[in-house]
Structures are given as structure tokens and as C-alpha cells.
Design an enzyme around this catalytic site. Structure first.
Site, mmCIF file in Angstrom:
data_model
loop_
_atom_site.group_PDB
_atom_site.id
_atom_site.type_symbol
_atom_site.label_atom_id
_atom_site.label_comp_id
_atom_site.label_asym_id
_atom_site.label_seq_id
_atom_site.Cartn_x
_atom_site.Cartn_y
_atom_site.Cartn_z
ATOM 1 C CB THR A 87 -0.881 -0.019 1.100
ATOM 2 O OG1 THR A 87 -1.653 -1.354 1.180
ATOM 3 C CG2 THR A 87 -1.866 1.268 1.319
ATOM 4 C CG PHE A 112 -8.418 -4.393 -2.196
ATOM 5 C CD1 PHE A 112 -8.893 -3.205 -1.740
ATOM 6 C CD2 PHE A 112 -8.091 -4.468 -3.402
ATOM 7 C CE1 PHE A 112 -8.637 -1.813 -2.341
ATOM 8 C CE2 PHE A 112 -7.868 -3.345 -4.193
ATOM 9 C CZ PHE A 112 -8.314 -2.017 -3.555
ATOM 10 C CG LEU A 113 -4.447 -10.025 1.678
ATOM 11 C CD1 LEU A 113 -4.176 -9.930 3.109
ATOM 12 C CD2 LEU A 113 -3.615 -11.278 0.801
ATOM 13 C CE LYS A 124 -5.050 -1.728 1.206
ATOM 14 N NZ LYS A 124 -5.655 -2.910 1.533
ATOM 15 C CG PHE A 163 -16.081 -3.291 7.626
ATOM 16 C CD1 PHE A 163 -15.119 -2.787 8.129
ATOM 17 C CD2 PHE A 163 -16.164 -4.278 6.801
ATOM 18 C CE1 PHE A 163 -13.942 -3.783 8.454
ATOM 19 C CE2 PHE A 163 -15.020 -5.145 6.481
ATOM 20 C CZ PHE A 163 -13.946 -4.852 7.174
ATOM 21 C CB ALA A 208 -20.631 -0.559 18.209
ATOM 22 C CB CYS A 212 -4.285 -2.395 7.008
ATOM 23 S SG CYS A 212 -3.281 -3.432 6.305
HETATM 24 P P1 NAD Z 1 4.728 -7.498 6.584
HETATM 25 O O1 NAD Z 1 5.655 -6.407 7.574
HETATM 26 O O2 NAD Z 1 4.260 -8.390 7.202
HETATM 27 O O3 NAD Z 1 6.156 -8.133 5.571
HETATM 28 C C1 NAD Z 1 7.142 -7.415 5.012
HETATM 29 C C2 NAD Z 1 8.151 -8.461 4.458
HETATM 30 O O4 NAD Z 1 8.973 -7.699 3.639
HETATM 31 C C3 NAD Z 1 9.084 -8.783 5.770
HETATM 32 O O5 NAD Z 1 9.167 -10.214 5.816
HETATM 33 C C4 NAD Z 1 10.325 -8.100 5.532
HETATM 34 O O6 NAD Z 1 11.381 -8.766 6.084
HETATM 35 C C5 NAD Z 1 10.466 -8.151 3.919
HETATM 36 N N1 NAD Z 1 11.212 -7.193 3.143
HETATM 37 C C6 NAD Z 1 11.406 -5.916 3.541
HETATM 38 N N2 NAD Z 1 12.367 -5.232 2.477
HETATM 39 C C7 NAD Z 1 12.626 -6.321 1.929
HETATM 40 C C8 NAD Z 1 13.534 -6.514 0.609
HETATM 41 N N3 NAD Z 1 14.163 -5.506 0.180
HETATM 42 N N4 NAD Z 1 13.655 -7.575 0.023
HETATM 43 C C9 NAD Z 1 13.007 -8.634 0.564
HETATM 44 N N5 NAD Z 1 11.992 -8.799 1.382
HETATM 45 C C10 NAD Z 1 11.906 -7.366 2.166
HETATM 46 O O7 NAD Z 1 3.943 -6.689 5.831
HETATM 47 P P2 NAD Z 1 2.541 -7.003 5.348
HETATM 48 O O8 NAD Z 1 1.600 -6.914 6.292
HETATM 49 O O9 NAD Z 1 2.540 -8.390 4.322
HETATM 50 O O10 NAD Z 1 2.339 -5.839 4.451
HETATM 51 C C11 NAD Z 1 3.078 -5.529 3.129
HETATM 52 C C12 NAD Z 1 2.268 -4.400 2.361
HETATM 53 O O11 NAD Z 1 1.016 -4.753 1.852
HETATM 54 C C13 NAD Z 1 2.107 -3.116 3.136
HETATM 55 O O12 NAD Z 1 2.386 -1.902 2.525
HETATM 56 C C14 NAD Z 1 0.785 -2.972 3.647
HETATM 57 O O13 NAD Z 1 0.315 -2.039 3.955
HETATM 58 C C15 NAD Z 1 0.065 -3.918 2.611
HETATM 59 N N6 NAD Z 1 -1.357 -4.704 2.880
HETATM 60 C C16 NAD Z 1 -1.108 -5.465 3.994
HETATM 61 C C17 NAD Z 1 -2.332 -5.991 4.317
HETATM 62 C C18 NAD Z 1 -2.403 -7.090 5.759
HETATM 63 O O14 NAD Z 1 -3.685 -7.562 5.869
HETATM 64 N N7 NAD Z 1 -1.222 -7.274 6.386
HETATM 65 C C19 NAD Z 1 -3.482 -6.228 3.402
HETATM 66 C C20 NAD Z 1 -3.323 -5.405 2.399
HETATM 67 C C21 NAD Z 1 -2.016 -4.643 2.044
#
Ligand code: NAD
Length: 432
Positions: free
Chosen positions: A121, A150-151, A205, A250, A253, A261
């Protein structure tokens, strides 16, 4: 198709495992060697229902691989997804350092024309920064696209395999064609792919998360009004949720929203808008209402016991920011723990999946392996996370094991009338 996914967090791992399940050859790369080792052993580094089986199946079929080398992962890949974290910085903006670093590593590793896709994001304008970062080192042609994810944690595999829609932001026709082809298996018909300009995709997003958070904060504020006027927010929720123009999702309350996120994405959206001098009054209000709501459960416990919790033992049921995940990032439980501790309480917690993370966060609360063990000898039980196993408590068992009989139902899932009939003092959110 040969694909690389950079980052093996909740999003990267689900994306990689999901695409491999449709027969693509996927390599997931992470800079954390411990995480890669864990994955290579066939273990999943966090709790996400269904993910372990998906990984096991596809790794077994030799189409899902894990590495710490971006060079190896990107070699020969037609598409590379960036799925690294974008945490908040101090001023609320999204920290893009992981994304830009990943972009440079990808750029240096390209072996031919590649579509580089942002799943993380990221604020509007990031695609241009990624293009510049890749371009500063790449010796091969490439195109950048946005494909926000969007998961939902807790149902991520299902969301990935059966998405209501896939947003693709791209201008390059080859990038659009490659992404359409890649998602063909997931969507079967292409009518759920929405192709748009990159800025709109990036903003979609944030708009989605802000809209969902708005519904929650709106209901939390109405719940406070319900308490004063003698209405029940559960009736109001059902009343408005049955209107097809509103829908029933959503509208619960509760103890306020947390997670990795909503809070950070709201801050980043506000920061983007502020820096461009465009006020987003609704988003400001949603955040303020949520900060206040996260303190409500603690205030309720404190008010019941007259402002001091010295000598009191308070049980917290559920510590994750929502059910079916072990993620505690910005969980309302963390705010509650601070409040209760500040008032002198002894705190004992239970969560079906998040206790390891609570321990690692150094909260220092006592953790037990069972909800009823947490309640034993407690003066109050506070429900923060409505895991299935915590929704229908055995009131008799609680009655005989608690020291004083106070139930604080932070999710309005416990049977209020039964609890009161059994002699408990019951507090919900926005009801009776
Ligand atoms: P996370 O923190 O769980 O995982 C990120 C991973 O990236 C880590 O394991 C880290 O070691 C790795 N990383 C960092 N730099 C790296 C590099 N240069 N090369 C290889 N690996 C690297 O993150 P997440 O919760 O999966 O979220 C990731 C993105 O997706 C964010 O922008 C988040 O906002 C978005 N997002 C998350 C969700 C959710 O529910 N978690 C849903 C939709 C979108």
C-alpha cells in the site's frame, strides 16, 4: 508464468502461494534469513488459516520457492511483485524506504523486459519514485504497475483466491496484458479486473480502508449516543444494515479498530492530503473517534472499580487486533493493557494465536493457555477479540471461578440478558 514476489509477510506470502496454486512458477524472496529458513522447512512464520496447506502443496509440486537472493528470484521473471512493508513514519507519512530499496534491488537484477508491480500500500506518486529507483540501476527495459492488495488477515487465502475485484493501475499496454494473463486463473472471466490509471489505483486502496474505518468509527460514536438515550446499537445496526444502500458489513460497534493497515493507512492518507493542502475532515474525525474508542474498555473497568485497580485481577480474552490472526499491531488490547497497568491491576491474558507476539512485544502481562484459567480469581473479564471460542462463555463456570462478577463485552457478542440473569454486572458497547 515465472513470477517473483519480494517480501514474505502476510501479503507477499499469500500472493506467492496463491499464484503458484494456479500453476505459475513463483519464487518468494525475503531479506530475513530466519524467515526464509522457516519457509523452506515448510513452516509458516505467522498464523493465517489455510496458508500452510497452500504452501505445502505448491512447494511439494516444485512451483513455489523461497530465497534470500533477489538476483535469483528476479532472474527470468516476467512479473515481480513488491510486497514489502510501508509502516508509518513519525509524521504519519508512509515510510517508502523498504519499497525503494526493493525497487533498486529488483532493477539491478533484471534479465529482460519485466513488469514490476506494487502490491504494498503506497501513496499516490510512488509508482514514479519506483520507476526512478529501478531506472537508476536497470540495464533492461521494464514497466511499473500498481496492483493494490485488499485481502483481510484471517481470511487472506480466500480473499486472494476469490477476489471481488482486482485493481490494476497501469499505462503500459504490455504490463496490462501480462497482468490480465496472470490473473486469468484467479478470475476466469476478466470482468472483475478494473484497469485504471496508476494514481487512481494507488488511491483506491487508501479510499477503501478509509471508508471501512469510517463505518466503524461512525457506529462507535452512535453507540455512545445509544447509551445516553437508552437505545441499543445492536438494534440500530440491524436496522440500518438491512438497507441495501448501506449493507451490513463493518457496522459493528466495538473496542475500536487496530491492525497493521487501517491506522497507518489513515495516517498516510491524511498526510498526503495535508501536504497538498486538501483537508480531509472526515478522515480526521474517524481517527479521533477511534483513538477515543480504544480507551473505552479500560475506562469502563476503571469506572466500575471507582478509579483504582490496586489489588484487582483483570482477565483479557483476545489480544490480536481481530479474530483469526496472530497480528497484534495497534491492537486495542495494547491500549487496554497500558490503562489497566497504569491503574495498578494485575493482568492475565489469553488469545488462541497471538500470545507469542504479545510476549515478544514485552507487555509483561501474565499469559495462560486457556480462557477459563485467565478468568480464575479475576475481578473482571474483558473481551477484546471475538474469537469463535470466546463468543459463548460458560457463565456458570465463570460464576464459580471469578472473584467478582464483572463482564466487559467489547464486541457485543455475549448474551447480555443471560449474563445479568446469572448475576453478572455486564457492560457492552452502546447497549443497556
Ligand atoms: P510484513 O511487515 O508482514 O512483511 C513485509 C516483509 O518484507 C518482511 O518479511 C520483510 O523482511 C520483507 N522485506 C523488507 N524489505 C525487503 C527487501 N528489500 N527484499 C525482500 N524482502 C523484504 O508486511 P505485510 O503485512 O505483508 O504488508 C505488506 C504491504 O502490504 C504493506 O504495504 C501493507 O500496508 C500492505 N497490505 C497489508 C495487508 C495486511 O492485511 N497485512 C493487506 C493489504 C495490504
Amino acid at each position: 508464468m515465472k513470477i517473483a514476489v519480494v517480501g514474505t509477510g502476510y501479503v507477499g506470502l499469500v500472493t506467492g502461494a496463491g499464484f503458484s496454486d494456479f500453476g505459475h512458477d513463483v519464487t518468494c524472496v525475503d531479506i530475513d534469513p530466519k524467515r526464509v529458513e522457516t519457509l523452506r522447512r515448510g513452516e509458516v512464520p505467522f498464523y493465517e488459516p489455510g496458508l500452510h496447506d497452500l504452501i505445502k502443496r505448491n512447494a511439494g509440486l516444485d512451483r513455489l520457492h523461497f530465497t534470500t537472493s533477489t538476483v535469483d528470484a528476479v532472474k527470468g521473471a516476467e512479473v515481480v511483485f513488491i510486497a514489502v512493508g510501508t509502516p508509518s513514519t513519525e509524521d504519519g507519512s508512509a515510510d517508502l524506504s523498504y519499497v525503494i530499496e526493493a525497487a533498486k534491488q529488483i532493477g539491478a537484477a533484471l534479465t529482460g523486459f519485466t513488469v514490476i508491480v506494487t502490491k504494498s500500500t503506497v501513496p499516490v506518486g510512488t509508482a514514479a519514485k519506483i520507476t526512478a529507483a529501478v531506472g537508476s540501476v536497470a540495464k533492461q527495459p521494464f514497466a511499473v504497475a500498481s496492483n493494490p492488495e485488499f485481502l483481510k488477515e484471517g481470511d487472506a487465502v480466500n480473499d486472494f483466491l476469490r477476489p471481488p475485484r482486482v485493481i490494476v493501475g497501469a499505462e503500459d499496454p504490455q504490463a496490462i496484458a501480462v497482468l490480465r494473463e496472470l490473473y486469468r486463473g484467479v478470475l476466469r472471466t476478466n470482468d472483475r479486473i478494473q484497469v485504471m490509471d496508476i494514481a487512481s489505483a494507488e488511491l483506491t486502496k487508501y479510499a477503501a480502508n478509509a471508508m471501512l474505518a469510517t463505518r466503524i468509527s461512525f457506529m462507535n460514536e452512535l453507540a455512545r449516543l445509544c447509551e445516553v438515550v437508552g437505545a441499543d446499537i445492536e438494534n440500530v445496526r440491524k436496522g440500518i444494515g438491512s438497507d441495501p444502500r448501506i449493507g451490513n458489513k463493518f457496522l459493528f460497534a466495538g473496542a475500536g479498530f487496530g491492525g497493521s493497515c487501517f491506522p497507518k493507512d489513515l495516517r498516510a492518507l491524511r498526510h498526503t492530503a495535508q501536504s497538498l493542502d486538501v483537508p480531509l475532515h472526515v478522515v480526521d474525525a474517524v481517527e479521533r473517534a477511534n483513538e477515543r474508542q480504544k480507551r473505552l474498555l479500560g475506562e469502563r473497568v476503571l469506572a466500575h472499580f471507582g478509579g483504582s485497580l490496586a489489588g484487582k485481577r483483570i482477565a483479557i480474552w483476545g489480544l490480536a487486533f481481530k479474530p483469526e490472526t496472530d497480528d497484534i499491531r495497534e491492537s486495542p488490547a495494547l491500549v487496554l493493557i497500558e490503562q489497566l497497568r497504569g491503574a495498578g491491576a494485575t493482568i492475565v491474558g489469553y488469545d488462541p494465536a497471538a500470545m507469542k507476539n504479545i510476549e515478544a512485544a514485552g507487555t509483561g502481562i501474565e499469559l495462560v493457555k486457556d480462557a477459563y484459567a485467565a478468568a480464575a480469581g479475576a475481578d473482571a473479564v474483558v473481551l477484546v477479540t471475538e474469537w469463535h471460542e470466546l463468543r459463548d462463555p460458560d457463565l456458570e463456570r465463570l460464576k464459580s471461578s471469578m472473584r467478582t462478577h464483572v463482564l466487559v463485552d467489547g464486541r457485543n457478542v455475549w448474551p447480555m440478558a443471560d449474563a445479568r440473569a446469572a448475576g453478572f454486572t455486564y457492560y457492552g458497547i452502546g447497549r443497556g
